[in-house]
Write a protein that holds these residues in place. Structure first.
Motif, PDB file in Angstrom:
ATOM      1  N   ASP A  68      -8.994 -22.767   1.320  1.00 56.45           N
ATOM      2  CA  ASP A  68      -9.870 -22.439   2.448  1.00 56.45           C
ATOM      3  C   ASP A  68      -9.335 -21.294   3.307  1.00 56.45           C
ATOM      4  N   MET A  69      -8.260 -20.668   2.876  1.00 57.01           N
ATOM      5  CA  MET A  69      -7.707 -19.531   3.625  1.00 57.01           C
ATOM      6  C   MET A  69      -8.070 -18.234   2.908  1.00 57.01           C
ATOM      7  N   GLU A  70      -8.964 -17.482   3.507  1.00 56.77           N
ATOM      8  CA  GLU A  70      -9.306 -16.171   2.955  1.00 56.77           C
ATOM      9  C   GLU A  70      -8.200 -15.181   3.323  1.00 56.77           C
ATOM     10  N   THR A  71      -7.625 -14.560   2.313  1.00 55.15           N
ATOM     11  CA  THR A  71      -6.600 -13.546   2.568  1.00 55.15           C
ATOM     12  C   THR A  71      -7.257 -12.179   2.485  1.00 55.15           C
ATOM     13  N   SER A  72      -6.989 -11.352   3.468  1.00 56.17           N
ATOM     14  CA  SER A  72      -7.726 -10.104   3.622  1.00 56.17           C
ATOM     15  C   SER A  72      -6.797  -8.903   3.744  1.00 56.17           C
ATOM     16  N   ALA A  73      -7.321  -7.777   3.310  1.00 53.23           N
ATOM     17  CA  ALA A  73      -6.621  -6.503   3.467  1.00 53.23           C
ATOM     18  C   ALA A  73      -7.666  -5.437   3.796  1.00 53.23           C
ATOM     19  N   GLN A  74      -7.305  -4.520   4.676  1.00 51.07           N
ATOM     20  CA  GLN A  74      -8.224  -3.453   5.070  1.00 51.07           C
ATOM     21  C   GLN A  74      -7.453  -2.172   5.335  1.00 51.07           C
ATOM     22  N   VAL A  75      -8.067  -1.068   5.001  1.00 50.16           N
ATOM     23  CA  VAL A  75      -7.507   0.238   5.322  1.00 50.16           C
ATOM     24  C   VAL A  75      -8.565   1.058   6.047  1.00 50.16           C
ATOM     25  N   THR A  76      -8.101   1.930   6.927  1.00 53.77           N
ATOM     26  CA  THR A  76      -8.960   2.971   7.469  1.00 53.77           C
ATOM     27  C   THR A  76      -8.676   4.240   6.677  1.00 53.77           C
ATOM     28  N   VAL A  77      -9.712   4.826   6.101  1.00 57.54           N
ATOM     29  CA  VAL A  77      -9.541   6.004   5.260  1.00 57.54           C
ATOM     30  C   VAL A  77     -10.310   7.174   5.859  1.00 57.54           C
ATOM     31  N   SER A  78      -9.840   8.359   5.579  1.00 55.34           N
ATOM     32  CA  SER A  78     -10.521   9.579   6.030  1.00 55.34           C
ATOM     33  C   SER A  78     -10.815  10.454   4.824  1.00 55.34           C
ATOM     34  N   GLY A  79     -11.717  11.411   5.044  1.00 59.70           N
ATOM     35  CA  GLY A  79     -12.083  12.318   3.968  1.00 59.70           C
ATOM     36  C   GLY A  79     -12.992  11.693   2.934  1.00 59.70           C
ATOM     37  N   VAL A  80     -13.836  10.754   3.370  1.00 65.17           N
ATOM     38  CA  VAL A  80     -14.742  10.079   2.440  1.00 65.17           C
ATOM     39  C   VAL A  80     -16.186  10.408   2.807  1.00 65.17           C
ATOM     40  N   ASP A  81     -17.009  10.477   1.796  1.00 67.47           N
ATOM     41  CA  ASP A  81     -18.436  10.732   1.999  1.00 67.47           C
ATOM     42  C   ASP A  81     -19.172   9.392   2.011  1.00 67.47           C
ATOM     43  N   VAL A  82     -19.518   8.921   3.189  1.00 71.88           N
ATOM     44  CA  VAL A  82     -20.250   7.666   3.336  1.00 71.88           C
ATOM     45  C   VAL A  82     -21.428   7.893   4.266  1.00 71.88           C
ATOM     46  N   ASP A  83     -22.488   7.136   4.029  1.00 77.54           N
ATOM     47  CA  ASP A  83     -23.648   7.191   4.898  1.00 77.54           C
ATOM     48  C   ASP A  83     -23.275   6.530   6.225  1.00 77.54           C
ATOM     49  N   PRO A  84     -23.265   7.271   7.330  1.00 77.91           N
ATOM     50  CA  PRO A  84     -22.836   6.701   8.615  1.00 77.91           C
ATOM     51  C   PRO A  84     -23.784   5.646   9.163  1.00 77.91           C
ATOM     52  N   HIS A  85     -24.959   5.502   8.559  1.00 78.19           N
ATOM     53  CA  HIS A  85     -25.960   4.563   9.053  1.00 78.19           C
ATOM     54  C   HIS A  85     -26.073   3.314   8.175  1.00 78.19           C
ATOM     55  N   ARG A  86     -25.129   3.120   7.250  1.00 73.87           N
ATOM     56  CA  ARG A  86     -25.247   1.991   6.340  1.00 73.87           C
ATOM     57  C   ARG A  86     -23.866   1.466   5.972  1.00 73.87           C
ATOM     58  N   PHE A  87     -23.701   0.163   5.974  1.00 70.60           N
ATOM     59  CA  PHE A  87     -22.468  -0.425   5.470  1.00 70.60           C
ATOM     60  C   PHE A  87     -22.752  -1.055   4.104  1.00 70.60           C
ATOM     61  N   SER A  88     -21.717  -1.228   3.325  1.00 71.29           N
ATOM     62  CA  SER A  88     -21.886  -1.720   1.955  1.00 71.29           C
ATOM     63  C   SER A  88     -20.996  -2.937   1.721  1.00 71.29           C
ATOM     64  N   LEU A  89     -21.530  -3.912   0.988  1.00 72.52           N
ATOM     65  CA  LEU A  89     -20.787  -5.094   0.572  1.00 72.52           C
ATOM     66  C   LEU A  89     -20.818  -5.181  -0.950  1.00 72.52           C
ATOM     67  N   TYR A  90     -19.679  -5.537  -1.540  1.00 71.30           N
ATOM     68  CA  TYR A  90     -19.559  -5.633  -2.995  1.00 71.30           C
ATOM     69  C   TYR A  90     -19.109  -7.039  -3.364  1.00 71.30           C
ATOM     70  N   TYR A  91     -19.933  -7.715  -4.166  1.00 73.20           N
ATOM     71  CA  TYR A  91     -19.585  -9.049  -4.653  1.00 73.20           C
ATOM     72  C   TYR A  91     -19.255  -8.930  -6.139  1.00 73.20           C
ATOM     73  N   THR A  92     -17.978  -8.913  -6.446  1.00 67.07           N
ATOM     74  CA  THR A  92     -17.549  -8.743  -7.823  1.00 67.07           C
ATOM     75  C   THR A  92     -16.177  -9.365  -8.032  1.00 67.07           C
ATOM     76  N   SER A  93     -16.027 -10.075  -9.134  1.00 66.79           N
ATOM     77  CA  SER A  93     -14.742 -10.703  -9.437  1.00 66.79           C
ATOM     78  C   SER A  93     -13.682  -9.676  -9.803  1.00 66.79           C
ATOM     79  N   GLU A  94     -14.109  -8.458 -10.144  1.00 64.40           N
ATOM     80  CA  GLU A  94     -13.140  -7.425 -10.507  1.00 64.40           C
ATOM     81  C   GLU A  94     -12.288  -7.011  -9.317  1.00 64.40           C
ATOM     82  N   PHE A  95     -12.914  -6.886  -8.143  1.00 68.59           N
ATOM     83  CA  PHE A  95     -12.190  -6.404  -6.964  1.00 68.59           C
ATOM     84  C   PHE A  95     -12.017  -7.444  -5.872  1.00 68.59           C
ATOM     85  N   ALA A  96     -12.845  -8.504  -5.878  1.00 68.79           N
ATOM     86  CA  ALA A  96     -12.764  -9.509  -4.800  1.00 68.79           C
ATOM     87  C   ALA A  96     -13.170 -10.874  -5.338  1.00 68.79           C
TER      88      ALA A  96
END
Length: 271
Positions: A68-96
């Motif tokens: 029941d303990m979710e272990t998390s990691a996050q980075v702040t990255v720069s120099g990326v092309d992302v839509d500033p008006h949309r966030f994205s979620l990925y549900y995949t066993s490969e990465f999470a």
């Protein structure tokens, strides 16, 4: 307190111990880089995060199992092309596995990229390893500005959030939504409920802040989000059995709906 508003904020100070409830008070030992000292408190609000020590000192069970303990990691990255008006979620066993990855855009081509996975899935690879793989796939040229790691208890809530002279709030009380891991809103609500309960207790001249006089705090939190969290925990346990193909099928159904109708209830119905 020295503040005209009746409270002092002390930075660089930790609580290093707390006595049992005696004569209507808890004695809390505080420490900074120079000295230790004690304060008498009729009421302590334990908002000390994951695996709350203050809660344990009060005799409450604040432990969360690896499952029941979710272990998390996050980075702040720069120099990326992302839509500033949309966030994205990925549900995949490969990465999470048993969790999800996220990309939250900021400004000036920066974003917060992270993931949370079940503690059951960390034996072969740590969250930071999954995150590095995710970045390598989707943002190979990104510059990492900062890194954050941590844990989120997703138990659905503690059995008890009060004891004599103590109320427990936020991650210390496992108040995060078990499905999303989001806990800021519930923590703010709990803080408000704790303040209201404290005010009621003192205003009603209840001389002792014993557990029976604080139970209204638990009831307030229960009505605001506690019942929902326990329901979400049961849903979380079912979702853990989903395969990538199941998530893809759910997404295919949701994408058929108008944006205005893509509600959490519709998502769960599609599941």
């Amino acid at each position: 307190p020295n503040s005209p508003f009746g409270a002092d904020i002390m930075t660089g100070v930790e609580a290093s111990g707390m006595t049992d409830y005696r004569n209507g008070n808890r004695t809390v030992t505080l420490r900074n880089s120079k000295r230790d000292w004690e304060v008498q408190a009729r009421l302590v609000v334990a908002a000390d995060g994951v695996e709350s020590r203050v809660g344990r000192w009060a005799g409450l069970q604040t432990h969360a199992s690896p499952h029941d303990m979710e272990t998390s990691a996050q980075v702040t990255v720069s120099g990326v092309d992302v839509d500033p008006h949309r966030f994205s979620l990925y549900y995949t066993s490969e990465f999470a596995p048993e969790g999800y990855s996220w990309v939250f855009p900021k400004r000036n081509r920066t974003a917060n990229v992270g993931l949370g996975i079940s503690g059951d899935c960390t034996s072969s690879k740590r969250p930071t390893g999954y995150l590095d793989d995710f970045l390598g796939r989707y943002y190979p040229g990104a510059a990492v500005v900062s890194r954050t790691i941590g844990g989120i208890p997703c138990t659905g809530g503690l059995d008890k959030t009060v004891a004599d002279g103590v109320m427990v709030a936020g991650d210390a009380a496992h108040m995060a939504n078990p499905i999303t891991g989001g806990g800021i809103v519930n923590a703010l609500i709990a803080g408000k409920c704790a303040g209201e309960t404290a005010a009621d207790t003192f205003h009603n001249c209840e001389s002792k802040t014993v557990e029976r006089n604080l139970i209204r705090y638990s009831k307030r939190c229960e009505d605001r989000f506690g019942k929902m969290n326990r329901r979400c925990y049961r849903i979380k346990e079912a979702i853990l059995n989903f395969k990538d193909a199941d998530f893809n099928a759910i997404a295919a159904e949701i994408i058929k709906l108008p944006v205005s109708k893509r509600t959490p209830i519709r998502v769960l119905s599609a599941a």
